[in-house]
Design an enzyme around this catalytic site. Structure first.
Site, PDB file in Angstrom:
ATOM      1  N   SER A  69       0.658  -1.626  -0.093  1.00 50.87           N
ATOM      2  CA  SER A  69       0.260  -0.272  -0.182  1.00 50.87           C
ATOM      3  C   SER A  69       1.161   1.272   0.481  1.00 50.87           C
ATOM      4  CB  SER A  69      -1.251   0.041   1.837  1.00 50.87           C
ATOM      5  OG  SER A  69      -1.900  -1.092   1.046  1.00 50.87           O
TER       6      SER A  69
HETATM    7  N1  SAH Z   1      -0.968  -4.230   3.701  1.00 48.99           N
HETATM    8  C1  SAH Z   1      -0.039  -4.307   2.644  1.00 48.99           C
HETATM    9  C2  SAH Z   1      -1.597  -4.834   1.273  1.00 48.99           C
HETATM   10  C3  SAH Z   1      -0.858  -5.616   0.036  1.00 48.99           C
HETATM   11  S1  SAH Z   1      -1.979  -5.334  -0.539  1.00 48.99           S
HETATM   12  C4  SAH Z   1       0.591  -4.421   2.351  1.00 48.99           C
HETATM   13  O1  SAH Z   1       0.943  -2.557   2.720  1.00 48.99           O
HETATM   14  O2  SAH Z   1       1.863  -4.754   1.748  1.00 48.99           O
HETATM   15  C5  SAH Z   1      -3.622  -6.777   0.093  1.00 48.99           C
HETATM   16  C6  SAH Z   1      -3.075  -7.780   0.361  1.00 48.99           C
HETATM   17  O3  SAH Z   1      -4.951  -8.347   0.555  1.00 48.99           O
HETATM   18  C7  SAH Z   1      -2.629  -9.124  -0.883  1.00 48.99           C
HETATM   19  O4  SAH Z   1      -1.572  -9.393  -0.002  1.00 48.99           O
HETATM   20  C8  SAH Z   1      -3.744 -10.120  -0.874  1.00 48.99           C
HETATM   21  O5  SAH Z   1      -3.567 -11.097  -0.922  1.00 48.99           O
HETATM   22  C9  SAH Z   1      -4.680  -9.883   0.399  1.00 48.99           C
HETATM   23  N2  SAH Z   1      -6.158 -10.403   0.049  1.00 48.99           N
HETATM   24  C10 SAH Z   1      -6.956 -10.737  -0.729  1.00 48.99           C
HETATM   25  N3  SAH Z   1      -8.004 -10.872  -0.407  1.00 48.99           N
HETATM   26  C11 SAH Z   1      -7.853 -11.572   0.494  1.00 48.99           C
HETATM   27  C12 SAH Z   1      -8.744 -12.229   1.321  1.00 48.99           C
HETATM   28  N4  SAH Z   1     -10.093 -12.880   1.424  1.00 48.99           N
HETATM   29  N5  SAH Z   1      -7.533 -12.833   2.340  1.00 48.99           N
HETATM   30  C13 SAH Z   1      -7.312 -12.123   3.386  1.00 48.99           C
HETATM   31  N6  SAH Z   1      -5.768 -11.294   2.550  1.00 48.99           N
HETATM   32  C14 SAH Z   1      -6.571 -11.179   1.384  1.00 48.99           C
END
Ligand code: SAH
Length: 220
Positions: A69
């Site tokens: 993010s």
């Molecule tokens: N906070 C993280 C954001 C990553 S992007 C960072 O800054 O690195 C969003 C993440 O949510 C991804 O890793 C994706 O795999 C995860 N995600 C998507 N759907 C999900 C679900 N149903 N349950 C858990 N994680 C999920």
């Protein structure tokens, strides 16, 4: 701290200080949040090939079609989460790189973090252990369902966008608890703050945003 964590050149402390100045100019006021961002090495949460861009205020790819993010969004969501009564126990959905997890773990007592892609979860676990952050529990799972056994939570933060707010997450909030999440279809997502008061849920719009979608099921 090792040289790798301290960073040199584009990953140096001075570069991080510039990011914090930028976040301040964008309206982030919480000094604790700014301090934690100043002191957290974002460059270790991505591939070395792109780590020279780690302190730009932008989302970056972390593989598997996902992104780390944007720092402004991490700061904005964390600030909203800490406002008023500070939550002790927080559920995070979408561990991803683990960067938001690292920020949270330095500001609250316990973080419970769910990710649906096992490779990302394992990598994040190693990185966060390497930073000596041990107040985190991890679950490979579908965040739509929350983590019932560990709830209720004083705050829940979701870093991928469902179209509709999952009702399990509302149910796992403690009274007075807050849910911070992007919701809505791609191109029209809103960052929302939902506050629980008994069986009532008050919604507030924080920002217009663009997150990857919250997907169903897990990916081994
Ligand atoms: N906070 C993280 C954001 C990553 S992007 C960072 O800054 O690195 C969003 C993440 O949510 C991804 O890793 C994706 O795999 C995860 N995600 C998507 N759907 C999900 C679900 N149903 N349950 C858990 N994680 C999920």
């Amino acid at each position: 701290m090792s040289v790798e964590l301290n960073g040199i050149g584009m990953t140096s402390q001075r570069t991080r200080d510039r990011l914090v100045d930028r976040l301040k100019s964008e309206g982030i006021r919480n000094e604790q949040v700014l301090d934690v961002i100043r002191n957290t090495p974002r460059h270790i949460f991505m591939d070395e090939a792109i780590s020279s861009r780690a302190y730009e205020d932008t989302a970056l790819p972390i593989g598997h079609g996902q992104t780390i993010s944007q720092p402004y969004i991490v700061a904005r969501m964390t600030e909203a989460l800490l406002e008023g009564a500070r939550p002790r126990k927080v559920l995070e959905i979408g561990t991803g790189s683990g960067y938001q997890t690292a920020v949270l773990a330095q500001l609250v007592d316990e973080v419970y973090s769910i990710e649906r892609i096992s490779a990302l979860l394992e990598q994040a676990r190693l990185r966060l252990g390497g930073l000596n952050l041990h107040n985190i529990r991890y679950l490979l799972g579908d965040g739509h369902l929350g983590w019932k056994d560990m709830g209720p939570f004083e705050a829940i933060i979701v870093t991928a966008a469902p179209v509709e707010i999952p009702h399990e997450l509302l149910e796992q909030l403690s009274d007075g608890g807050k849910l911070i999440l992007p919701a809505g279809p791609s191109g029209a997502q809103q960052l929302m703050l939902v506050t629980r008061e008994g069986e009532e849920f008050h919604r507030q719009l924080l920002d217009r945003v663009s997150f990857v979608p919250l997907k169903e099921g897990i990916q081994q």
